[in-house]
Design an enzyme around this catalytic site. Sequence first.
Site, PDB file in Angstrom:
ATOM      1  N   GLU A  97      87.924  19.177  19.205  1.00 56.05           N
ATOM      2  CA  GLU A  97      86.719  18.883  18.419  1.00 56.05           C
ATOM      3  C   GLU A  97      87.048  18.922  16.934  1.00 56.05           C
ATOM      4  OE1 GLU A  97      82.331  20.979  17.792  1.00 56.05           O
ATOM      5  OE2 GLU A  97      83.310  21.115  19.753  1.00 56.05           O
ATOM      6  N   ASP A  99      84.829  18.899  13.346  1.00 57.23           N
ATOM      7  CA  ASP A  99      83.442  19.101  12.910  1.00 57.23           C
ATOM      8  C   ASP A  99      83.245  18.952  11.409  1.00 57.23           C
ATOM      9  OD1 ASP A  99      82.774  19.866  15.514  1.00 57.23           O
ATOM     10  OD2 ASP A  99      83.016  22.004  15.091  1.00 57.23           O
ATOM     11  N   GLU A 101      79.907  20.196   9.427  1.00 56.09           N
ATOM     12  CA  GLU A 101      78.606  20.852   9.559  1.00 56.09           C
ATOM     13  C   GLU A 101      78.055  21.101   8.157  1.00 56.09           C
ATOM     14  OE1 GLU A 101      78.698  23.422  13.619  1.00 56.09           O
ATOM     15  OE2 GLU A 101      79.974  24.182  12.003  1.00 56.09           O
ATOM     16  N   ASN A 116      85.660  22.312  10.858  1.00 53.28           N
ATOM     17  CA  ASN A 116      86.324  23.132  11.863  1.00 53.28           C
ATOM     18  C   ASN A 116      87.135  22.219  12.769  1.00 53.28           C
ATOM     19  OD1 ASN A 116      87.119  25.377  13.304  1.00 53.28           O
ATOM     20  ND2 ASN A 116      85.064  25.996  13.938  1.00 53.28           N
ATOM     21  N   GLU A 126      87.594  27.588  10.448  1.00 52.91           N
ATOM     22  CA  GLU A 126      86.558  27.142   9.520  1.00 52.91           C
ATOM     23  C   GLU A 126      87.069  27.083   8.079  1.00 52.91           C
ATOM     24  OE1 GLU A 126      86.289  29.844  11.472  1.00 52.91           O
ATOM     25  OE2 GLU A 126      84.560  29.601  12.813  1.00 52.91           O
ATOM     26  N   TRP A 191      72.562  32.153  11.301  1.00 50.83           N
ATOM     27  CA  TRP A 191      73.870  32.236  10.632  1.00 50.83           C
ATOM     28  C   TRP A 191      74.079  31.228   9.502  1.00 50.83           C
ATOM     29  CZ3 TRP A 191      77.221  28.031  10.541  1.00 50.83           C
ATOM     30  CH2 TRP A 191      76.940  26.997  11.439  1.00 50.83           C
ATOM     31  N   GLY A 195      74.747  33.678   5.753  1.00 45.49           N
ATOM     32  CA  GLY A 195      75.047  34.490   6.923  1.00 45.49           C
ATOM     33  C   GLY A 195      73.837  34.857   7.754  1.00 45.49           C
ATOM     34  N   ARG A 278      89.834  38.677   9.402  1.00 46.63           N
ATOM     35  CA  ARG A 278      89.877  38.007  10.712  1.00 46.63           C
ATOM     36  C   ARG A 278      91.303  37.794  11.186  1.00 46.63           C
ATOM     37  NH1 ARG A 278      86.780  32.561  10.430  1.00 46.63           N
ATOM     38  NH2 ARG A 278      87.214  32.557  12.685  1.00 46.63           N
TER      39      ARG A 278
END
Length: 296
Positions: A97, A99, A101, A116, A126, A191, A195, A278
């Site tokens: 995929e 993306d 967004e 993404n 992201e 989100w 956030g 992360r």
Amino acid sequence: MVCFNWVSLSFVMLFMVGLVSSAKFEELYQPSWAFDHLTTEGEILRMKLDHLSGTGFQSKSKYMFGKVTVQIKLVEGDSAGTVTAFYMSSDGPTHNEFDFEFLGNTTGEPYTVQTNVYVNGVGNREQRLKLWFDPSKDFHSYSIMWNQRQVVFLVDETPVRVHSNLEHRGIPYPKDQPMGVYSSIWNADDWATQGGLVKTDWSHAPFVASYKGFEINGCACPATVASAENTRRCSSNGQKKYWWDEPVMSELNVHQSHQLIWVRANHMVYDYCTDTARFPVAPVECQHHQHKTNHN
């Protein structure tokens, strides 16, 4: 390297085998849900989100490699909590995929564009940027170019992200699954804006995104044909057959590389590659892409 303009490819496409489509919405796409939330006015398609539903559309065919483009005028005014997406995706739990967004915001605040990339069902790649214009005031083009060497996200033909084929480094690359083209608008106020701190203000509904300039220049894949056969069909294999396999399309040229550096330096606000919370150790593809950006 000679600078090469994506637009100048149009004459090449006309003389090379492959699907060349620049058409009305109904020739390439069909509504996928909440049909009553899509309307057309001449060449313009409008999709609305209200307290009852969002909506979306999808391509009638799936494609292997090529370039897809649409012009979008995003939701005006207070769009907090809304997401308008334009993306390509294959099917199944190990799908690929790509993306775009567009994350709405409160009046006067800029839109955030999140990109993404999913490979074999795994995303978490992201990047976010603030555009250098107000995307709700006029139509702008958003494109995804995909071949066996790279995936390029473009805004008004300016590259804003590149995902390179690093199979030689042992990193999977999306090149063996036909992908449909999709767009949708929906409520994601858990989100999407700050956030999830800013919720959708339904007193401003309906939220409307407008579309025109539907283009798909790629290799259509019949549903009855196996993926491996589609990969073979949609590759030039040494012959001058498809424009996306031309050597000039294997990487950005110097001008495009400078454009990407400018976007990253002036407009990027989040990159998963630098998110040490992360990813204490940066993903391997990040090391490559950072090296490429620093040395162009």
